[in-house]
Design a protein around this motif. Sequence first.
Motif, mmCIF file in Angstrom:
data_model
loop_
_atom_site.group_PDB
_atom_site.id
_atom_site.type_symbol
_atom_site.label_atom_id
_atom_site.label_comp_id
_atom_site.label_asym_id
_atom_site.label_seq_id
_atom_site.Cartn_x
_atom_site.Cartn_y
_atom_site.Cartn_z
ATOM 1 N N GLY A 72 36.087 20.117 64.958
ATOM 2 C CA GLY A 72 38.123 20.147 64.690
ATOM 3 C C GLY A 72 38.759 18.482 64.179
ATOM 4 N N ALA A 73 38.139 17.959 64.310
ATOM 5 C CA ALA A 73 39.041 16.922 63.259
ATOM 6 C C ALA A 73 37.954 16.140 62.680
ATOM 7 C CB ALA A 73 39.379 15.881 64.472
ATOM 8 N N VAL A 74 36.778 15.628 63.471
ATOM 9 C CA VAL A 74 36.302 14.945 62.477
ATOM 10 C C VAL A 74 34.753 15.862 62.301
ATOM 11 C CG1 VAL A 74 34.719 12.559 61.946
ATOM 12 C CG2 VAL A 74 37.165 12.821 63.802
ATOM 13 N N TYR A 75 33.762 15.888 61.393
ATOM 14 C CA TYR A 75 32.095 15.892 60.633
ATOM 15 C C TYR A 75 31.551 15.211 60.528
ATOM 16 C CZ TYR A 75 28.526 19.228 59.075
ATOM 17 O OH TYR A 75 27.667 19.695 58.798
ATOM 18 N N VAL A 76 30.665 14.225 61.184
ATOM 19 C CA VAL A 76 29.632 13.672 60.868
ATOM 20 C C VAL A 76 28.443 14.172 60.531
ATOM 21 C CG1 VAL A 76 28.663 11.329 60.947
ATOM 22 C CG2 VAL A 76 30.998 12.545 62.366
ATOM 23 N N ASN A 77 28.099 14.057 58.483
ATOM 24 C CA ASN A 77 26.476 14.904 58.242
ATOM 25 C C ASN A 77 26.006 13.950 58.007
ATOM 26 O OD1 ASN A 77 25.279 17.249 57.646
ATOM 27 N ND2 ASN A 77 26.103 16.937 55.709
ATOM 28 N N GLY A 78 24.410 14.114 58.041
ATOM 29 C CA GLY A 78 23.074 13.918 56.959
ATOM 30 C C GLY A 78 23.299 12.594 57.524
ATOM 31 N N GLY A 79 23.187 11.936 58.133
ATOM 32 C CA GLY A 79 23.125 10.346 58.310
ATOM 33 C C GLY A 79 24.504 9.233 57.718
ATOM 34 N N GLY A 80 25.488 10.758 58.289
ATOM 35 C CA GLY A 80 26.272 9.282 58.334
ATOM 36 C C GLY A 80 26.610 8.612 59.548
ATOM 37 N N VAL A 81 27.921 7.346 59.606
ATOM 38 C CA VAL A 81 27.873 7.144 61.047
ATOM 39 C C VAL A 81 29.307 6.798 61.112
ATOM 40 C CG1 VAL A 81 27.845 4.391 62.510
ATOM 41 C CG2 VAL A 81 25.955 5.411 60.616
ATOM 42 N N PHE A 82 29.855 7.064 61.947
ATOM 43 C CA PHE A 82 31.331 7.426 63.255
ATOM 44 C C PHE A 82 31.092 6.076 64.226
ATOM 45 C CE2 PHE A 82 34.590 9.877 64.999
ATOM 46 C CZ PHE A 82 35.964 8.821 64.129
ATOM 47 N N ASN A 83 31.985 5.172 63.948
ATOM 48 C CA ASN A 83 32.228 4.017 65.066
ATOM 49 C C ASN A 83 33.675 4.352 65.540
ATOM 50 O OD1 ASN A 83 29.470 3.180 64.725
ATOM 51 N ND2 ASN A 83 29.840 2.343 62.805
ATOM 52 N N VAL A 84 33.837 4.576 66.694
ATOM 53 C CA VAL A 84 35.007 4.771 67.402
ATOM 54 C C VAL A 84 34.977 3.498 68.254
ATOM 55 C CG1 VAL A 84 36.595 5.877 68.719
ATOM 56 C CG2 VAL A 84 35.267 7.146 66.800
ATOM 57 N N ALA B 141 39.036 18.905 59.826
ATOM 58 C CA ALA B 141 39.683 18.836 59.082
ATOM 59 C C ALA B 141 40.840 17.798 58.990
ATOM 60 C CB ALA B 141 41.079 19.795 60.017
ATOM 61 N N ALA B 142 40.239 16.477 60.160
ATOM 62 C CA ALA B 142 40.702 15.133 59.820
ATOM 63 C C ALA B 142 39.118 14.520 58.669
ATOM 64 C CB ALA B 142 40.627 14.742 61.150
ATOM 65 N N LEU B 143 38.882 13.957 59.101
ATOM 66 C CA LEU B 143 37.506 13.402 58.620
ATOM 67 C C LEU B 143 35.798 13.961 58.170
ATOM 68 C CD1 LEU B 143 37.459 9.676 61.112
ATOM 69 C CD2 LEU B 143 38.995 11.027 59.261
ATOM 70 N N THR B 144 35.554 14.142 57.174
ATOM 71 C CA THR B 144 34.344 14.594 56.820
ATOM 72 C C THR B 144 33.466 12.790 55.821
ATOM 73 O OG1 THR B 144 34.892 14.656 54.387
ATOM 74 C CG2 THR B 144 34.676 16.804 56.193
ATOM 75 N N ILE B 145 32.252 12.725 57.028
ATOM 76 C CA ILE B 145 31.640 10.871 56.471
ATOM 77 C C ILE B 145 30.297 11.725 56.496
ATOM 78 C CG2 ILE B 145 30.751 9.353 58.480
ATOM 79 C CD1 ILE B 145 33.922 9.637 59.958
ATOM 80 N N SER B 146 29.816 11.469 55.087
ATOM 81 C CA SER B 146 28.528 12.327 55.300
ATOM 82 C C SER B 146 27.317 11.073 54.899
ATOM 83 C CB SER B 146 28.441 12.643 53.098
ATOM 84 O OG SER B 146 29.337 13.815 53.755
ATOM 85 N N GLU B 147 26.247 11.608 54.130
ATOM 86 C CA GLU B 147 25.553 10.485 54.182
ATOM 87 C C GLU B 147 25.780 9.459 53.329
ATOM 88 O OE1 GLU B 147 20.812 10.380 52.489
ATOM 89 O OE2 GLU B 147 21.460 12.434 52.093
ATOM 90 N N GLY B 148 25.225 8.089 54.603
ATOM 91 C CA GLY B 148 25.125 6.827 53.601
ATOM 92 C C GLY B 148 26.682 6.341 54.057
ATOM 93 N N VAL B 149 27.270 6.944 54.543
ATOM 94 C CA VAL B 149 28.647 6.624 55.008
ATOM 95 C C VAL B 149 29.090 5.719 56.576
ATOM 96 C CG1 VAL B 149 31.408 6.737 55.265
ATOM 97 C CG2 VAL B 149 29.911 7.784 53.257
ATOM 98 N N VAL B 150 29.815 4.418 56.067
ATOM 99 C CA VAL B 150 29.992 4.144 57.787
ATOM 100 C C VAL B 150 31.255 4.200 57.694
ATOM 101 C CG1 VAL B 150 29.879 1.738 59.123
ATOM 102 C CG2 VAL B 150 27.955 2.428 57.944
ATOM 103 N N PHE B 151 31.719 4.827 58.629
ATOM 104 C CA PHE B 151 33.430 5.246 59.588
ATOM 105 C C PHE B 151 33.704 4.250 60.380
ATOM 106 C CE2 PHE B 151 37.055 7.445 57.351
ATOM 107 C CZ PHE B 151 38.464 7.205 58.899
ATOM 108 N N ASN B 152 34.547 3.313 60.595
ATOM 109 C CA ASN B 152 34.725 2.939 61.249
ATOM 110 C C ASN B 152 36.388 3.035 62.236
ATOM 111 O OD1 ASN B 152 32.655 1.064 62.025
ATOM 112 N ND2 ASN B 152 33.165 -0.138 59.967
ATOM 113 N N MET B 153 36.751 3.337 63.102
ATOM 114 C CA MET B 153 38.103 3.782 63.635
ATOM 115 C C MET B 153 38.067 2.711 64.055
ATOM 116 S SD MET B 153 39.766 7.128 65.321
ATOM 117 C CE MET B 153 41.058 7.134 66.340
ATOM 118 N N ASN B 154 39.050 2.036 64.029
ATOM 119 C CA ASN B 154 39.378 0.595 64.532
ATOM 120 C C ASN B 154 40.709 1.164 65.916
ATOM 121 O OD1 ASN B 154 37.151 -0.538 64.082
ATOM 122 N ND2 ASN B 154 37.781 -0.922 61.890
#
Length: 376
Positions: free
Chosen positions: A135-147, A109-122
């Motif tokens: 529930g909050a974050v879905y990272v799919n298909g090669g996506g990158v999530f850096n908390v 419901a909060a973030l969807t991060i798909s292929e090719g994306v780099v998402f930095n939560m700072n």
Amino acid sequence: VFKNAWRGIDLVGFNSTTDAIINGGEFCNLGEDTSVTQNSCAIEARTYKENSKVNLTINDVNIHDNKVGSDNANTIKGAINTFGNIVVNMNGGTIQKNTVRNNAKATAAALTISEGVVFNMNGGTITGNTGNNGGAVYVNGGGVFNVNGGTISNNTGSGNGGGAIYGHNATVTIGDGVSITGNKTTGDNSGGGAIALSGTSSLTVGKATISNNSSQYGGGIASWSTGTVTLNGTTISNNQALSTTGWGNGGGISVNKSGTLNVNGATITGNQSLFGGGIGAYNTAKVNIDIASSLNEKTTISNNTVTGTGGAGLYGYGDSVFNIGDGVQITQNHARGNDSGGGAIALANNATLIAGKAILDGNDAQYGGGIASWST
């Protein structure tokens, strides 16, 4: 303020680099109109050409009480939806109380991060969101999530797993000082109250805290990925695997299939499950537990509890392997079930234990207060 529409901001990259900064503001009550069939979200960033890119910076934005996705289409959209050659930096702000419009089809419901994306939560807070897988974050298909900072708390996933974060073929990194707490999954046989991993996903966690999360198995973390989970000075505490059947394994962590778990200087304490109170390993999973001399950190597995078969500290099943290094402390764990074995460690089926100069002290069970093995 973006309010009472079906979408807030839409950024599309074509044959160029697009730089966008959102400073402050509020996105709320989007997607409320059920007559609109388009996918709803607060912010969407996407690219369609190989030489296009979007750089998005989000500073202190409040995104809340939106209904995301679509009632009429399979979708993975969250309140912030990204795919393509995208870099996002989230600096502060809050993403809270968002829900999916069709919980059976949409994902986080909060973030969807798909292929090719780099998402930095700072920094910032992601809290109180309700989704499906993640529930909050879905990272799919090669996506990158850096908390790199912030808190992810009190989110709920109703699907296969990941109360806070679900990664599929994803790379997830959790930095020092981050708190992931109070998240849960409610789906039947769901795993990973805080984090769930599938496919080839990998997870690296620093000196973060993963606490008070719950799921049917893997109360803190559940991995059925073939990738690697690495904990460096992490605290895994007071998580719970709720299932009272064979699914109820790994109060702190459950690792399955052919994945690898590396534990370096971590504290795993106060977790509870049917078996494998601290860590449960299954199939051909490999678990390497060591101190982290470079971090000046001990590894302690203590005060975990099981109510079933045994293995209050560690439980191995199938062809799983535990490698325990010198100086690791497995203490004060409790197997409370009738005929339970292995207050510290239990091994079943073909599981293997290789231990160095570790310390097992003050553990208790009906038999095998330290170690119980019914492995072949």
